[in-house]
Design a protein around this motif. Sequence first.
Motif, mmCIF file in Angstrom:
data_model
loop_
_atom_site.group_PDB
_atom_site.id
_atom_site.type_symbol
_atom_site.label_atom_id
_atom_site.label_comp_id
_atom_site.label_asym_id
_atom_site.label_seq_id
_atom_site.Cartn_x
_atom_site.Cartn_y
_atom_site.Cartn_z
ATOM 1 N N GLN A 65 46.664 -7.911 151.838
ATOM 2 C CA GLN A 65 46.758 -9.324 151.455
ATOM 3 C C GLN A 65 47.913 -10.030 152.194
ATOM 4 O O GLN A 65 49.068 -9.602 152.098
ATOM 5 C CB GLN A 65 46.977 -9.422 149.928
ATOM 6 N N ILE A 66 47.598 -11.100 152.913
ATOM 7 C CA ILE A 66 48.636 -11.912 153.572
ATOM 8 C C ILE A 66 49.421 -12.613 152.455
ATOM 9 O O ILE A 66 48.801 -13.124 151.518
ATOM 10 C CB ILE A 66 47.972 -13.012 154.465
ATOM 11 N N PRO A 67 50.757 -12.636 152.542
ATOM 12 C CA PRO A 67 51.505 -13.307 151.459
ATOM 13 C C PRO A 67 51.017 -14.749 151.249
ATOM 14 O O PRO A 67 50.848 -15.499 152.210
ATOM 15 C CB PRO A 67 52.946 -13.295 151.973
ATOM 16 N N TYR A 68 50.756 -15.089 149.987
ATOM 17 C CA TYR A 68 50.285 -16.438 149.632
ATOM 18 C C TYR A 68 51.445 -17.431 149.600
ATOM 19 O O TYR A 68 51.332 -18.551 150.030
ATOM 20 C CB TYR A 68 49.678 -16.416 148.216
ATOM 21 N N MET A 112 48.535 -16.859 157.777
ATOM 22 C CA MET A 112 47.783 -17.618 156.760
ATOM 23 C C MET A 112 46.645 -18.382 157.430
ATOM 24 O O MET A 112 45.509 -18.361 156.967
ATOM 25 C CB MET A 112 48.715 -18.621 156.050
ATOM 26 N N ALA A 113 46.975 -19.074 158.541
ATOM 27 C CA ALA A 113 45.964 -19.900 159.222
ATOM 28 C C ALA A 113 44.823 -19.024 159.741
ATOM 29 O O ALA A 113 43.648 -19.343 159.552
ATOM 30 C CB ALA A 113 46.614 -20.674 160.360
ATOM 31 N N GLU A 114 45.168 -17.901 160.368
ATOM 32 C CA GLU A 114 44.132 -17.047 160.950
ATOM 33 C C GLU A 114 43.237 -16.391 159.902
ATOM 34 O O GLU A 114 42.103 -16.046 160.184
ATOM 35 C CB GLU A 114 44.791 -15.957 161.810
ATOM 36 N N ASN A 115 43.799 -16.216 158.691
ATOM 37 C CA ASN A 115 43.024 -15.530 157.655
ATOM 38 C C ASN A 115 42.522 -16.482 156.571
ATOM 39 O O ASN A 115 42.076 -16.039 155.507
ATOM 40 C CB ASN A 115 43.864 -14.412 157.030
ATOM 41 N N GLY A 116 42.653 -17.768 156.815
ATOM 42 C CA GLY A 116 42.153 -18.758 155.849
ATOM 43 C C GLY A 116 42.860 -18.704 154.504
ATOM 44 O O GLY A 116 42.248 -18.970 153.468
ATOM 45 N N VAL A 117 44.132 -18.319 154.515
ATOM 46 C CA VAL A 117 44.902 -18.284 153.250
ATOM 47 C C VAL A 117 45.558 -19.650 153.047
ATOM 48 O O VAL A 117 46.358 -20.091 153.869
ATOM 49 C CB VAL A 117 45.983 -17.166 153.304
#
Length: 278
Positions: A65-68, A112-117
């Motif tokens: 999980q990418i940090p939110y 975040m941008a690359e993973n749509g977060v």
Amino acid sequence: MLLVKRGANVTIVARNETKLKEAAEEIRAFQVSRDQKVIYISADCASPSGTKEAIKKASDEHNGQIPYHVFLCAGQSLPGMFIEQDPSVFERNMNINYLGSVYTAHESARLMAENGVHGSITFVSSVLGFFGLVGYSQYVPTKYAIRGLADSLRNELKAYGINVHCYFPATILTPGYDEENKTKPNITKEIEGTDEGQTPEVCAQKMLDGLDRGEYFIASDPLGWIFRSSCSGLAPGNNIISDTILSLVGWVALPIWRTYADYLVKASSKQNNKTKTH
Ligand SMILES: NC(=O)C1=CN([C@@H]2O[C@H](COP(=O)(O)OP(=O)(O)OC[C@H]3O[C@@H](n4cnc5c(N)ncnc54)[C@H](OP(=O)(O)O)[C@@H]3O)[C@@H](O)[C@H]2O)C=CC1
Ligand SMILES: CCCCCCCCCCCCCCCC(=O)[C@@H](N)CO
């Protein structure tokens, strides 16, 4: 602690591993579910590779999980009189406070941008991101720079649905504050003395309250509220009525306070010259 109480998985990052381990244990006591994970990573945020590795490790440990929500707290203050300090101090302070924030924000926003977060990035500036003060010439520009970065990214990262916030605390009673007081000029202490300071717990709570209200510029004490409203530039306001009242208060009070602060600095220089000539 507050985030763990809300059920979040949390990663804390700093350099000193022993302190991190203690802090993580302390924070784990507030877990509300067994599935929650609180981890620590020792890394230097003032190095691009250190930051990259830390964020990668954080997402690996949290099942990819990418940090939110990313909070950029790392920072230091090295107060002293401008002409007495070695020029290397200016670079050191910029590296830790500003570039550390740039590197961490850059890697987090990219992932975040690359993973749509659609997460958030919260910068920690200071009320000294709004005004300068004797003894803080190596620190204030780093905090203005953080505000400039936040202002740019607030607009730019909308393209990816990432929210940007910037927090402007006044004195926080932390180990860092005790440390900076060891080299702080007396005149700075004298001017700063009017500000009693807040505990880190109160500041964290007020910062989170500001985030919950969706504020961009977050302040947690009267000084911060006045400066936030008086120096907002293109930043969105929080409440049109209170912002207007606070900026009117600033319009009246700030020139008076500036005159007083200038008077104190001049008086202290006269005092010093007297001691030198006798
Ligand atoms: N205290 C105050 O009066 C105010 C503080 N602030 C700001 O709040 C933030 C926190 O300050 P405060 O809590 O007082 O400071 P502390 O020195 O008490 O804490 C700073 C934290 O940042 C970590 N840190 C410092 N440098 C780095 C680095 N290069 N890489 C990774 N972690 C780092 C430190 O851990 P370690 O050394 O182990 O890396 C420590 O955990 C700073 O940005 C400061 O400028 C703003 C207004 C007022
Ligand atoms: C209406 C006008 C009233 C003015 C009263 C002003 C009182 C001056 C307070 C100076 C506070 C400085 C906080 C610095 C925090 C910081 O960032 C450093 N400690 C670095 O860590």
